[in-house]
Design an enzyme around this catalytic site. Structure first.
Site, PDB file in Angstrom:
ATOM      1  N   GLU A 167      -5.452   3.447 -11.033  1.00 40.61           N
ATOM      2  CA  GLU A 167      -4.457   4.453 -10.514  1.00 40.61           C
ATOM      3  C   GLU A 167      -4.143   5.649 -11.563  1.00 40.61           C
ATOM      4  OE1 GLU A 167      -1.351   2.692  -8.083  1.00 40.61           O
ATOM      5  OE2 GLU A 167      -2.743   1.554  -6.980  1.00 40.61           O
ATOM      6  N   ASN A 210     -10.383   2.090 -10.803  1.00 37.09           N
ATOM      7  CA  ASN A 210      -9.997   1.896  -9.535  1.00 37.09           C
ATOM      8  C   ASN A 210      -8.765   2.823  -9.014  1.00 37.09           C
ATOM      9  OD1 ASN A 210      -9.917  -0.138  -7.129  1.00 37.09           O
ATOM     10  ND2 ASN A 210      -7.990  -0.652  -7.728  1.00 37.09           N
ATOM     11  N   HIS A 246      -6.131   1.218   1.272  1.00 42.49           N
ATOM     12  CA  HIS A 246      -5.052   0.777   1.925  1.00 42.49           C
ATOM     13  C   HIS A 246      -4.960   1.900   3.051  1.00 42.49           C
ATOM     14  CE1 HIS A 246      -4.083  -2.085  -0.701  1.00 42.49           C
ATOM     15  NE2 HIS A 246      -4.279  -1.376  -1.930  1.00 42.49           N
ATOM     16  N   GLU A 275      -9.636  -2.931  -1.878  1.00 46.73           N
ATOM     17  CA  GLU A 275      -8.243  -3.631  -1.538  1.00 46.73           C
ATOM     18  C   GLU A 275      -7.910  -3.004   0.020  1.00 46.73           C
ATOM     19  OE1 GLU A 275      -5.109  -2.194  -4.091  1.00 46.73           O
ATOM     20  OE2 GLU A 275      -6.152  -2.498  -5.854  1.00 46.73           O
ATOM     21  N   ASP A 277      -7.115  -2.897   3.655  1.00 51.42           N
ATOM     22  CA  ASP A 277      -6.204  -3.466   4.760  1.00 51.42           C
ATOM     23  C   ASP A 277      -5.966  -2.138   5.679  1.00 51.42           C
ATOM     24  OD1 ASP A 277      -3.454  -3.886   2.251  1.00 51.42           O
ATOM     25  OD2 ASP A 277      -4.292  -1.983   3.254  1.00 51.42           O
TER      26      ASP A 277
HETATM   27  O1  G3I Z   1       7.075 -12.200  -9.607  1.00 50.80           O
HETATM   28  C1  G3I Z   1       8.341 -11.733  -9.244  1.00 50.80           C
HETATM   29  C2  G3I Z   1       9.410 -12.595  -8.788  1.00 50.80           C
HETATM   30  O2  G3I Z   1       9.790 -13.481  -9.954  1.00 50.80           O
HETATM   31  C3  G3I Z   1      10.644 -12.092  -8.222  1.00 50.80           C
HETATM   32  O3  G3I Z   1      11.443 -13.379  -7.784  1.00 50.80           O
HETATM   33  C4  G3I Z   1      10.439 -11.217  -7.011  1.00 50.80           C
HETATM   34  C5  G3I Z   1      11.520 -10.844  -6.469  1.00 50.80           C
HETATM   35  O4  G3I Z   1      11.484  -9.505  -6.022  1.00 50.80           O
HETATM   36  O5  G3I Z   1       9.541 -10.147  -7.452  1.00 50.80           O
HETATM   37  C6  G3I Z   1       8.150 -10.747  -7.962  1.00 50.80           C
HETATM   38  O6  G3I Z   1       7.379  -9.578  -8.165  1.00 50.80           O
HETATM   39  C7  G3I Z   1       6.623  -9.135  -7.163  1.00 50.80           C
HETATM   40  C8  G3I Z   1       5.306  -9.203  -7.264  1.00 50.80           C
HETATM   41  O7  G3I Z   1       4.599  -8.174  -6.081  1.00 50.80           O
HETATM   42  C9  G3I Z   1       4.975 -10.381  -7.069  1.00 50.80           C
HETATM   43  O8  G3I Z   1       4.947 -10.907  -6.010  1.00 50.80           O
HETATM   44  C10 G3I Z   1       7.409  -7.532  -6.986  1.00 50.80           C
HETATM   45  O9  G3I Z   1       8.781  -7.568  -6.762  1.00 50.80           O
HETATM   46  C11 G3I Z   1       6.530  -6.658  -6.293  1.00 50.80           C
HETATM   47  O10 G3I Z   1       6.810  -5.277  -6.217  1.00 50.80           O
HETATM   48  C12 G3I Z   1       5.083  -6.924  -6.316  1.00 50.80           C
HETATM   49  O11 G3I Z   1       4.406  -6.161  -5.287  1.00 50.80           O
HETATM   50  C13 G3I Z   1       2.948  -6.033  -5.349  1.00 50.80           C
HETATM   51  C14 G3I Z   1       2.658  -4.701  -5.739  1.00 50.80           C
HETATM   52  O12 G3I Z   1       1.370  -4.543  -5.789  1.00 50.80           O
HETATM   53  C15 G3I Z   1       3.433  -4.071  -7.034  1.00 50.80           C
HETATM   54  O13 G3I Z   1       3.150  -2.677  -7.203  1.00 50.80           O
HETATM   55  C16 G3I Z   1       2.137  -6.421  -4.460  1.00 50.80           C
HETATM   56  O14 G3I Z   1       2.338  -8.006  -4.102  1.00 50.80           O
HETATM   57  C17 G3I Z   1       0.759  -6.239  -4.596  1.00 50.80           C
HETATM   58  O15 G3I Z   1       0.124  -6.599  -3.160  1.00 50.80           O
HETATM   59  C18 G3I Z   1       0.452  -4.828  -4.716  1.00 50.80           C
HETATM   60  O16 G3I Z   1      -0.876  -4.572  -5.002  1.00 50.80           O
HETATM   61  C19 G3I Z   1      -1.138  -3.261  -5.349  1.00 50.80           C
HETATM   62  C20 G3I Z   1      -2.449  -3.409  -6.483  1.00 50.80           C
HETATM   63  O17 G3I Z   1      -2.203  -4.039  -7.476  1.00 50.80           O
HETATM   64  C21 G3I Z   1      -2.811  -1.978  -6.849  1.00 50.80           C
HETATM   65  N1  G3I Z   1      -2.999  -1.211  -5.715  1.00 50.80           N
HETATM   66  C22 G3I Z   1      -1.798  -1.017  -4.545  1.00 50.80           C
HETATM   67  C23 G3I Z   1      -1.638  -2.335  -4.101  1.00 50.80           C
HETATM   68  C24 G3I Z   1      -0.556  -2.204  -3.155  1.00 50.80           C
HETATM   69  O18 G3I Z   1       0.610  -1.661  -3.571  1.00 50.80           O
END
Ligand code: G3I
Length: 438
Positions: A167, A210, A246, A275, A277
C-alpha cells in the site's frame, strides 16, 4: 424353543437392518457431504497448479479445532493476518518476537500450505519505537534493511512469496503515499531499496508489491503499474503484484481487470488475489450476489495465465476484520460463524471444478513456415499438442493461453500440404477430439 429363538433372532435382525437403513438415510448425505468436503477446495486447486488460501489469525488457530480443521481441509496456501507484520515481529529495536508467526509458519508447513509473508514494509502497524524514534535517512535505511534481512532469514525456505511493500500508493494525482514513515525518512527510493534487500535476504522467495483498489484500469492501478514497470526497467528484483480485493457484493469482473492482468504479465510479473473478501450488508437478508462475485473472481484468476493464487482474507465470518472496519457490513467470507460452508463456498468450488473439467476443443489449425498454430478453447498454459500421435513441444500464447497453442518445430517435420491428425492434452489429462488437419 428353537422357533422362539429364531423369532427373537428374526426380530433382532429386522430391527438391526431397519436401524442400518435409517442411519444410511440420515447420515448418508452427511457422510457423503463430509466425503465431498473431505477433499476440500485445495484438492481441486492442486489439480490446476493453483493456490486457494486464507489469512490466519493466531488466536483462533490456537483455540478453535474447527478453525484448524477448516484450514487443513480446504486450503493449500496461507498468510498471517497480523503475525508477520512489523509491530508483531519487531516490538523493540533490539528484539524480535517470532512466537506467533512461527506457530502459523509451522502449521502451514505441516499441512503442505504455501505460505505468503505479509508484510515487510508498510506505513501501518509500526511499533512506537519506530514511529516516535528520530532517525537519519541512513539510520532508517539500516533499520529497514535489518528488519527485512532478519525476518526473511528467519523464514528462509518456509515462505513462498513476500509482500515486500504494501500500500505505497496514494491513489490521487500524487502517486506515492507521503504519510508513510518510510517515505518521510528515506524518500520514494525506499521501495526499490526494500526489494533489493529482500532479494539479497532470500533469492528464492517470490517478491510482491501488494495494494488495494489496484485491479482495474483506474488512477490507482495506473500508479501501481507505472511503479512496477519503472522498477522492472531499472532492474529492481520484483516478481509479482498482489491485488488485495477487499470488495462488496456489487463488484463485477470486467475487461479492465483482464487488461490490467495482461499488462502486468507483459512485464513478466505474476499476479495473485491476496486478500479477497466480499462484504455484504448485514441487514438480516443473506446476499444473493456474493456467490457470483466469488465465482467470477476465482474464474478470472484461474483463466489468467499469470494469476497464481486466490487468498481469502480470513476463514470464517466469526473472525473477519470487516464488521469492525465497515459498520453495517460483514458476512464477507465463505464459511459462516459456525464454520458452515455458505453458497459462496459452493460457487468457489464450482469455479475450481469448471476450470478443471472443461475438455480442450480444437476449432482450427494453420501451418506456415514450419510453425503450426492450433486455436480452440479450454487450453492451458501447460497443454500439449499431439501430431499423428506424437506429443510436441508446445507453447501457449502468452496473451491467449486458453485459446492458442503453437508448435515452432513439428517432430517429425510435416510437409505444408501433408494431412495430419491433431489433438490436445490438458495438464488434468483431458483430451480433445482428434482434429483432421489437411
Ligand atoms: O494486537 C493488539 C492487541 O494487543 C490489543 O489488545 C488489541 C486492542 O484493540 O489490538 C490488537 O491489534 C489489532 C490488530 O489487528 C491485531 O489483532 C489492531 O487493533 C487492529 O487495528 C488490527 O487490525 C488489522 C488491520 O489490518 C490493521 O490495519 C486487521 O486485523 C487485519 O485484517 C488488517 O489487514 C489488512 C492487511 O494487513 C493489509 N490490507 C488491508 C487489510 C485490512 O485492513
Amino acid at each position: 424353543m428353537y422357533f422362539a429363538l429364531m423369532n427373537r433372532w428374526m426380530r433382532a435382525t429386522t430391527w438391526l437392518s431397519f436401524l442400518i437403513t435409517l442411519a444410511a438415510g440420515t447420515f448418508g448425505p452427511l457422510i457423503r457431504q463430509q466425503a465431498q468436503t473431505k477433499e476440500g477446495l485445495q484438492a481441486l486447486a492442486a489439480q490446476r497448479d493453483f493456490y486457494i488460501g486464507a489469512a490466519i489469525a493466531v488466536d483462533p488457530l490456537r483455540r478453535e479445532p474447527s478453525y484448524r480443521e477448516t484450514l487443513q481441509r480446504e486450503f493449500n496456501a496461507a498468510v498471517a493476518e497480523n503475525a508477520f507484520k512489523f509491530d508483531a515481529l519487531h516490538p523493540a529495536r533490539d528484539r524480535y518476537d517470532f512466537k506467533d508467526a512461527d506457530l502459523i509458519a509451522d502449521f502451514a508447513q505441516r499441512n503442505g500450505m504455501k505460505l505468503r509473508g505479509h508484510t515487510l514494509v508498510w506505513h501501518k502497524q509500526l511499533p512506537a519505537w519506530v514511529t516516535n524514534g528520530s532517525f537519519t535517512r541512513a539510520e532508517a535505511i539500516a533499520l529497514m534493511r535489518d528488519h527485512i534481512t532478519t525476518v526473511m532469514t528467519h523464514f528462509r525456505g518456509k515462505v513462498w512469496a513476500w509482500d515486500v511493500v504494501n500500500e505505497a500508493m496514494e491513489g490521487k494525482d500524487e502517486p506515492l503515499r507521503t504519510d508513510s514513515f518510510w517515505y518521510q525518512k528515506i524518500g520514494p527510493d525506499y521501495i526499490r531499496l526494500a526489494f533489493e534487500f529482500a532479494r539479497a535476504a532470500d533469492p528464492d522467495a517470490i517478491l510482491y508489491y501488494n495494494d488495494f483498489d489496484a485491479e482495474d484500469m483506474g488512477t490507482r492501478s495506473k500508479h501501481v503499474y507505472n511503479l512496477v514497470r519503472d522498477l522492472k526497467q531499472r532492474g529492481t528484483p520484483i516478481d509479482g503484484v498482489g491485488w488485495q480485493m477487499h470488495i462488496d457484493d456489487n463488484f463485477k469482473i470486467n475487461g479492465d481487470h483482464r487488461k490490467n492482468a495482461r499488462r502486468l504479465g507483459e512485464l513478466g510479473l505474476e499476479l495473485s488475489i491476496t486478500e479477497l473478501d466480499v462484504r455484504t450488508k448485514t441487514d438480516g437478508t443473506p446476499s444473493a450476489k456474493q456467490s457470483a462475485v466469488y465465482r467470477d473472481v476465482a474464474t478470472f484468476c484461474l483463466t489468467e495465465p499469470n494469476c497464481r493464487a486466490v487468498i481469502l482474507w480470513g476463514v470464517t465470518d466469526k473472525h473477519s476484520w470487516v464488521p469492525a472496519f465497515f459498520p453495517g457490513y460483514g458476512d464477507a467470507l465463505i464459511f459462516d460463524a459456525d464454520y458452515r460452508p455458505k453458497p459462496a463456498y459452493a460457487a468457489l468450488r464450482d469455479a475450481l471444478q469448471t476450470a478443471i473439467t472443461a475438455p480442450p476443443i480444437i476449432t482450427a489449425a494453420s501451418f506456415a513456415a514450419g510453425k503450426l498454430t492450433v486455436t480452440g478453447q479450454n487450453f492451458d498454459r501447460k497443454s500439449v499438442v499431439w501430431i499423428n500421435g506424437k506429443p510436441q513441444k508446445t507453447e501457449a500464447d502468452k496473451a491467449q493461453p486458453t485459446t492458442k497453442l503453437t508448435i515452432k518445430k513439428a517432430d517429425p517435420a510435416i510437409a505444408p500440404s501433408q494431412a495430419v491428425k491433431l489433438h490436445v492434452q490438458n495438464p488434468d489429462g483431458k483430451l480433445s477430439r482428434v482434429f483432421d488437419y489437411k
